[in-house]
Design a protein around this motif. Structure first.
Motif, PDB file in Angstrom:
ATOM      1  N   ALA A 119       0.832  -1.199   0.000  1.00 21.23           N
ATOM      2  CA  ALA A 119       0.000   0.000   0.000  1.00 21.23           C
ATOM      3  C   ALA A 119       0.866   1.247   0.000  1.00 21.23           C
ATOM      4  CB  ALA A 119      -0.933  -0.020   1.213  1.00 21.23           C
ATOM      5  N   GLU A 120       1.928   1.255   0.820  1.00 19.68           N
ATOM      6  CA  GLU A 120       2.825   2.415   0.846  1.00 19.68           C
ATOM      7  C   GLU A 120       3.559   2.570  -0.476  1.00 19.68           C
ATOM      8  OE1 GLU A 120       3.758   1.979   5.622  1.00 19.68           O
ATOM      9  OE2 GLU A 120       5.355   1.785   4.125  1.00 19.68           O
ATOM     10  N   THR A 121       3.986   1.448  -1.075  1.00 24.56           N
ATOM     11  CA  THR A 121       4.699   1.504  -2.355  1.00 24.56           C
ATOM     12  C   THR A 121       3.814   2.052  -3.459  1.00 24.56           C
ATOM     13  OG1 THR A 121       5.998  -0.391  -1.667  1.00 24.56           O
ATOM     14  CG2 THR A 121       6.014   0.155  -4.023  1.00 24.56           C
ATOM     15  N   LYS A 122       2.532   1.629  -3.427  1.00 21.07           N
ATOM     16  CA  LYS A 122       1.604   2.091  -4.448  1.00 21.07           C
ATOM     17  C   LYS A 122       1.385   3.590  -4.334  1.00 21.07           C
ATOM     18  CE  LYS A 122      -2.992   1.206  -6.333  1.00 21.07           C
ATOM     19  NZ  LYS A 122      -4.227   0.406  -6.204  1.00 21.07           N
ATOM     20  N   THR A 123       1.246   4.078  -3.081  1.00 18.85           N
ATOM     21  CA  THR A 123       1.063   5.512  -2.891  1.00 18.85           C
ATOM     22  C   THR A 123       2.260   6.294  -3.378  1.00 18.85           C
ATOM     23  OG1 THR A 123      -0.309   5.052  -0.974  1.00 18.85           O
ATOM     24  CG2 THR A 123       0.559   7.295  -1.195  1.00 18.85           C
ATOM     25  N   ALA A 124       3.468   5.771  -3.061  1.00 18.38           N
ATOM     26  CA  ALA A 124       4.687   6.463  -3.502  1.00 18.38           C
ATOM     27  C   ALA A 124       4.821   6.444  -5.006  1.00 18.38           C
ATOM     28  CB  ALA A 124       5.905   5.815  -2.839  1.00 18.38           C
ATOM     29  N   SER A 125       4.484   5.274  -5.622  1.00  8.25           N
ATOM     30  CA  SER A 125       4.609   5.176  -7.071  1.00  8.25           C
ATOM     31  C   SER A 125       3.585   6.043  -7.775  1.00  8.25           C
ATOM     32  CB  SER A 125       4.446   3.721  -7.505  1.00  8.25           C
ATOM     33  OG  SER A 125       3.145   3.256  -7.171  1.00  8.25           O
ATOM     34  N   ALA A 126       2.404   6.260  -7.150  1.00  8.38           N
ATOM     35  CA  ALA A 126       1.396   7.119  -7.756  1.00  8.38           C
ATOM     36  C   ALA A 126       1.811   8.581  -7.684  1.00  8.38           C
ATOM     37  CB  ALA A 126       0.046   6.900  -7.064  1.00  8.38           C
ATOM     38  N   ALA A 127       2.482   8.955  -6.602  1.00  9.78           N
ATOM     39  CA  ALA A 127       2.900  10.341  -6.461  1.00  9.78           C
ATOM     40  C   ALA A 127       4.149  10.647  -7.273  1.00  9.78           C
ATOM     41  CB  ALA A 127       3.145  10.669  -4.988  1.00  9.78           C
ATOM     42  N   SER A 128       4.990   9.642  -7.483  1.00  9.06           N
ATOM     43  CA  SER A 128       6.262   9.886  -8.161  1.00  9.06           C
ATOM     44  C   SER A 128       6.094  10.353  -9.607  1.00  9.06           C
ATOM     45  CB  SER A 128       7.118   8.616  -8.100  1.00  9.06           C
ATOM     46  OG  SER A 128       8.337   8.808  -8.768  1.00  9.06           O
ATOM     47  N   PRO A 129       5.246   9.711 -10.452  1.00  7.27           N
ATOM     48  CA  PRO A 129       5.079  10.208 -11.818  1.00  7.27           C
ATOM     49  C   PRO A 129       4.537  11.621 -11.866  1.00  7.27           C
ATOM     50  CG  PRO A 129       4.219   7.984 -11.630  1.00  7.27           C
ATOM     51  CD  PRO A 129       4.498   8.464 -10.251  1.00  7.27           C
ATOM     52  N   LEU A 130       3.595  11.966 -10.967  1.00  2.00           N
ATOM     53  CA  LEU A 130       3.035  13.303 -10.941  1.00  2.00           C
ATOM     54  C   LEU A 130       4.100  14.329 -10.586  1.00  2.00           C
ATOM     55  CD1 LEU A 130       0.544  15.102 -11.139  1.00  2.00           C
ATOM     56  CD2 LEU A 130       0.095  14.650  -8.713  1.00  2.00           C
ATOM     57  N   THR A 131       4.939  13.976  -9.616  1.00  2.00           N
ATOM     58  CA  THR A 131       6.021  14.895  -9.254  1.00  2.00           C
ATOM     59  C   THR A 131       7.000  15.070 -10.398  1.00  2.00           C
ATOM     60  OG1 THR A 131       5.811  14.155  -6.965  1.00  2.00           O
ATOM     61  CG2 THR A 131       7.827  15.328  -7.566  1.00  2.00           C
ATOM     62  N   GLY A 132       7.299  13.957 -11.096  1.00  2.00           N
ATOM     63  CA  GLY A 132       8.207  14.061 -12.234  1.00  2.00           C
ATOM     64  C   GLY A 132       7.643  14.917 -13.356  1.00  2.00           C
ATOM     65  N   ILE A 133       6.328  14.771 -13.621  1.00  5.03           N
ATOM     66  CA  ILE A 133       5.701  15.580 -14.673  1.00  5.03           C
ATOM     67  C   ILE A 133       5.727  17.056 -14.303  1.00  5.03           C
ATOM     68  CG2 ILE A 133       3.502  16.061 -15.819  1.00  5.03           C
ATOM     69  CD1 ILE A 133       2.895  13.077 -15.655  1.00  5.03           C
ATOM     70  N   MET A 134       5.402  17.358 -13.043  1.00  7.34           N
ATOM     71  CA  MET A 134       5.419  18.759 -12.603  1.00  7.34           C
ATOM     72  C   MET A 134       6.811  19.349 -12.698  1.00  7.34           C
ATOM     73  SD  MET A 134       2.335  19.583 -11.927  1.00  7.34           S
ATOM     74  CE  MET A 134       2.599  21.098 -11.007  1.00  7.34           C
ATOM     75  N   ALA A 135       7.829  18.569 -12.316  1.00  7.51           N
ATOM     76  CA  ALA A 135       9.203  19.069 -12.400  1.00  7.51           C
ATOM     77  C   ALA A 135       9.616  19.301 -13.851  1.00  7.51           C
ATOM     78  CB  ALA A 135      10.157  18.085 -11.719  1.00  7.51           C
ATOM     79  N   LYS A 136       9.192  18.382 -14.733  1.00  3.63           N
ATOM     80  CA  LYS A 136       9.531  18.532 -16.148  1.00  3.63           C
ATOM     81  C   LYS A 136       8.862  19.758 -16.743  1.00  3.63           C
ATOM     82  CE  LYS A 136       9.539  16.018 -20.533  1.00  3.63           C
ATOM     83  NZ  LYS A 136       9.170  14.746 -21.209  1.00  3.63           N
TER      84      LYS A 136
END
Length: 352
Positions: free
Chosen positions: A33-50
């Motif tokens: 559950a924690e991994t899924k939450t982190a993986s869901a937030a990681s792409p969004l953070t990467g897109i925002m940074a890009k």
């Protein structure tokens, strides 16, 4: 199927397998559950940074520059008045486009009137009165842009045709490289202002026809661009060719490839990144050289437009010059992007 092992208490009795299983299952349920939450937030953070790096930051930088320009420009007084701000420069750009449209309408009217006169002469049975004149109006700002683009294209093309073969030969032959290296080091730093009078005299003596295929001023500017822009391509091609893995060349010898086959299948694909890097540098140098050559020689192009506006000295001249500078910068940026796209395309289609 998973196997559950029972632990033992200190007194030796066995721990119930149910508790051990419960602890194991609890751990396996909570971790994903924690991994899924982190993986869901990681792409969004990467897109925002890009997006921040590619769009937001450049836009903010440009807006800050325009704001600083607008605030400081009125504080600078010149012989032609206060330094124009972004709004005044943009207005002159619109005015130059309007002048181009008016010139096109005048040209179209000129040819329409000429066709009408020729039709009347033919209907009157007087074919000797038919005349086909070319419109000789002054070039507009957009006409000067196209003239400069054609000139730099010819000069850059000639520079590439000369520099790439010489660079390949220098990279493959240490003896040839040692022979031409002193000449390269001497010719490379020569200013276009020094080449211009030499090229002008040579071309003027060579092209003596009244109606040459290419205008003399056009050829002079293109040759000056060639002489000043071929060195980055030549040097980078030589470096790229000399740095090819020797094992790769040995493979060509084992396969008994001919000279042309080795060049086409091994040397060129391995040297393409270096060649295109040199071509990008050469094109940038050629574009800068062209503007200076056109200003000094008064050859048609953007350089002549800038010099004519400087000599004009009207209240609008400074804003027009600044607009031309912005256009020159955008064209140089566009040419560099085009070369990058060509490099990606060619590199993708020519793999070793």
């Amino acid at each position: 199927m998973a196997t559950v092992f029972a632990d033992k208490f200190d007194d030796g009795t066995a721990q119930p397998a149910t508790e051990a299983m419960a602890g194991s299952v609890a751990g396996k349920v909570s971790a994903p559950a924690e991994t899924k939450t982190a993986s869901a937030a990681s792409p969004l953070t990467g897109i925002m940074a890009k997006w921040g790096q590619t769009i937001v930051a450049p836009v903010l930088g440009i807006l800050a520059f325009l704001g600083l320009w607008a605030a400081l420009a009125p504080q600078v007084d010149t012989s032609l008045g206060a330094l124009p701000g972004p709004v005044q420069v943009a207005e002159q750009g619109v005015s130059l486009f309007g002048e181009w449209q008016a010139a096109r309408e005048t040209e179209a009217q000129f040819y329409a009137d000429q066709d009408a006169r020729n039709a009347e002469a033919l209907s009157a049975g007087n074919p000797g009165a038919v005349r086909d004149f070319e419109y000789a109006g002054p070039p507009t700002f957009l006409d000067q842009i196209f003239t400069s683009l054609k000139t730099v294209a010819l000069g850059f093309g000639l520079a590439t045709l000369v520099a790439v073969p010489l660079g390949l030969a220098a990279g493959l032959s240490p003896l040839f490289n040692a022979a031409i290296n002193p000449l390269i080091q001497i010719m490379k730093p020569v200013s276009p202002l020094a080449w211009l009078p030499i090229v002008t005299m040579v071309i003027s003596a060579t092209i003596s026809s009244v109606d040459p295929i290419l205008p003399k001023a056009f050829v002079i500017s293109a040759l000056v661009v060639m002489l000043c822009s071929l060195w980055p391509t030549l040097i980078n091609t030589a470096v790229g060719t000399a740095s090819i893995d020797k094992d790769l060349l040995n493979v060509g010898r084992v396969l008994k490839l001919g000279w042309f086959a080795k060049l086409r299948r091994l040397v060129l694909p391995a040297s393409l990144p270096y060649i295109f890097t040199g071509m990008r540098l050469s094109l940038g140098v050629g574009w800068m050289v062209l503007i200076a050559a056109e200003m000094l020689a008064q050859n048609p192009g953007l350089g002549k437009f800038v010099w004519d506006e400087f000599q004009n000295g009207s209240s609008q001249s400074l804003a027009r010059i600044m607009f031309a500078v912005v256009v020159i910068g955008f064209i140089g940026f566009g040419l560099d992007r085009i070369m990058m796209s060509l490099q990606s395309l060619v590199s993708r289609n020519h793999q070793i």
